[in-house]
Design a protein around this motif. Structure first.
Motif, mmCIF file in Angstrom:
data_model
loop_
_atom_site.group_PDB
_atom_site.id
_atom_site.type_symbol
_atom_site.label_atom_id
_atom_site.label_comp_id
_atom_site.label_asym_id
_atom_site.label_seq_id
_atom_site.Cartn_x
_atom_site.Cartn_y
_atom_site.Cartn_z
ATOM 1 N N ILE A 107 0.839 -1.201 0.000
ATOM 2 C CA ILE A 107 0.000 0.000 0.000
ATOM 3 C C ILE A 107 0.873 1.251 0.000
ATOM 4 O O ILE A 107 0.498 2.285 -0.554
ATOM 5 C CB ILE A 107 -0.975 -0.008 1.205
ATOM 6 N N GLU A 108 2.080 1.145 0.583
ATOM 7 C CA GLU A 108 2.991 2.301 0.605
ATOM 8 C C GLU A 108 3.405 2.688 -0.811
ATOM 9 O O GLU A 108 3.504 3.873 -1.139
ATOM 10 C CB GLU A 108 4.240 1.999 1.447
ATOM 11 N N GLU A 109 3.631 1.658 -1.646
ATOM 12 C CA GLU A 109 4.010 1.946 -3.035
ATOM 13 C C GLU A 109 2.850 2.620 -3.772
ATOM 14 O O GLU A 109 3.046 3.602 -4.501
ATOM 15 C CB GLU A 109 4.388 0.657 -3.779
ATOM 16 N N LEU A 110 1.644 2.101 -3.590
ATOM 17 C CA LEU A 110 0.483 2.698 -4.244
ATOM 18 C C LEU A 110 0.291 4.143 -3.800
ATOM 19 O O LEU A 110 0.055 5.039 -4.628
ATOM 20 C CB LEU A 110 -0.782 1.884 -3.945
ATOM 21 N N LEU A 111 0.406 4.404 -2.511
ATOM 22 C CA LEU A 111 0.254 5.767 -1.988
ATOM 23 C C LEU A 111 1.319 6.698 -2.558
ATOM 24 O O LEU A 111 1.033 7.862 -2.888
ATOM 25 C CB LEU A 111 0.323 5.762 -0.459
ATOM 26 N N ALA A 112 2.539 6.190 -2.695
ATOM 27 C CA ALA A 112 3.624 7.005 -3.257
ATOM 28 C C ALA A 112 3.332 7.353 -4.718
ATOM 29 O O ALA A 112 3.561 8.483 -5.162
ATOM 30 C CB ALA A 112 4.948 6.262 -3.151
ATOM 31 N N ARG A 113 2.813 6.374 -5.470
ATOM 32 C CA ARG A 113 2.468 6.625 -6.880
ATOM 33 C C ARG A 113 1.358 7.676 -6.973
ATOM 34 O O ARG A 113 1.384 8.555 -7.827
ATOM 35 C CB ARG A 113 2.003 5.330 -7.543
ATOM 36 N N ILE A 114 0.371 7.549 -6.089
ATOM 37 C CA ILE A 114 -0.743 8.512 -6.086
ATOM 38 C C ILE A 114 -0.230 9.918 -5.808
ATOM 39 O O ILE A 114 -0.572 10.876 -6.511
ATOM 40 C CB ILE A 114 -1.800 8.107 -5.032
ATOM 41 N N ARG A 115 0.616 10.058 -4.793
ATOM 42 C CA ARG A 115 1.159 11.381 -4.452
ATOM 43 C C ARG A 115 1.932 11.974 -5.616
ATOM 44 O O ARG A 115 1.802 13.168 -5.928
ATOM 45 C CB ARG A 115 2.069 11.285 -3.211
ATOM 46 N N ALA A 116 2.718 11.150 -6.284
ATOM 47 C CA ALA A 116 3.527 11.623 -7.408
ATOM 48 C C ALA A 116 2.652 12.134 -8.546
ATOM 49 O O ALA A 116 2.909 13.197 -9.118
ATOM 50 C CB ALA A 116 4.445 10.504 -7.903
#
Length: 225
Positions: A107-116
């Protein structure tokens, strides 16, 4: 204002997990469990970003992505999928997806992609001001009231740009004169009233509600009422 994310995922438990994580991060989230419902939600209330599962009942994530792009939508779209072949990635990107996250994922990777992606959109939109149904593009110097294009002179545009840069803030005639016309302006201060009237006439040409309000004894403000 919190970014609004549309999540279209048919695995109910996974959808709920992602929804809770996104909500805890401060995002506004709407969830659909099939492609048709996802398309309906996207049309009713366009999101700031969409997360689409590849395999969806009714309408696949790839087809949904393709249809969103066909409507002119430029929102970031992230595909979630168990497919990890190069050909699958190419198919997703060709359909208009901006990113591709393979299940299982953190989920951390998904959240990072969303923020980017949201950060990139924010940077791209730095030249666009919007208040209610009024939109101004500084780069192209275009103004729209809903779908209607409004033709403004250079000074009318500058005046509206100034008011839209600080919505709901009240400005005196002197402040507007200084910022829009400049320190060295020599002429009748009634020029402010004249230009406010010009811009109002153009913004309200089709009977739209007034957005540039007169604050008696003070000046003007861009606000609802």
């Amino acid at each position: 204002m919190a970014a609004y994310i549309l999540l279209v995922e048919d695995e109910v438990k996974l959808a709920r997990f992602i929804e809770l994580e996104l909500t805890s991060e401060g995002y506004e989230v709407r969830v659909a469990n099939d492609g048709i419902t996802g398309m309906t939600l996207a049309r009713e209330s366009p999101p700031d970003l969409a997360i689409l599962d590849w395999m969806l009942p009714g309408l696949t994530g790839v087809e949904l992505c393709r249809r969103l792009r066909a409507t002119g939508s430029k929102i970031p779209i992230i595909l979630l999928t168990a497919k990890d072949e190069v050909s699958d990635r190419v198919a997703g990107l060709d359909a208009g997806a901006d990113d591709y996250v393979v299940k299982p994922f953190s989920i951390e990777e998904l959240l990072a992609r969303i923020r980017a992606h949201l950060r990139r959109v924010q940077e791209d939109n730095s030249d666009i001001l919007q208040f209610e149904d009024l939109k101004l593009n500084r780069r192209t110097r275009e103004v729209f009231r809903g779908e209607r294009a409004i033709d403004l002179t250079a000074k009318e545009f500058d005046l509206l740009d100034y008011l839209m840069s600080y919505p709901r803030q009240v400005f005196s005639r002197e402040q507007i004169l200084e910022k829009v016309w400049g320190y060295d302006f020599v002429g009748d201060s009634n020029i402010i009233e004249v230009y406010i009237r010009y811009v109002r006439l153009k913004l309200e040409e089709n009977g739209e509600k007034r957005l540039i309000q007169t604050v008696r004894g003070v000046g003007y403000a861009l606000r609802e009422n």
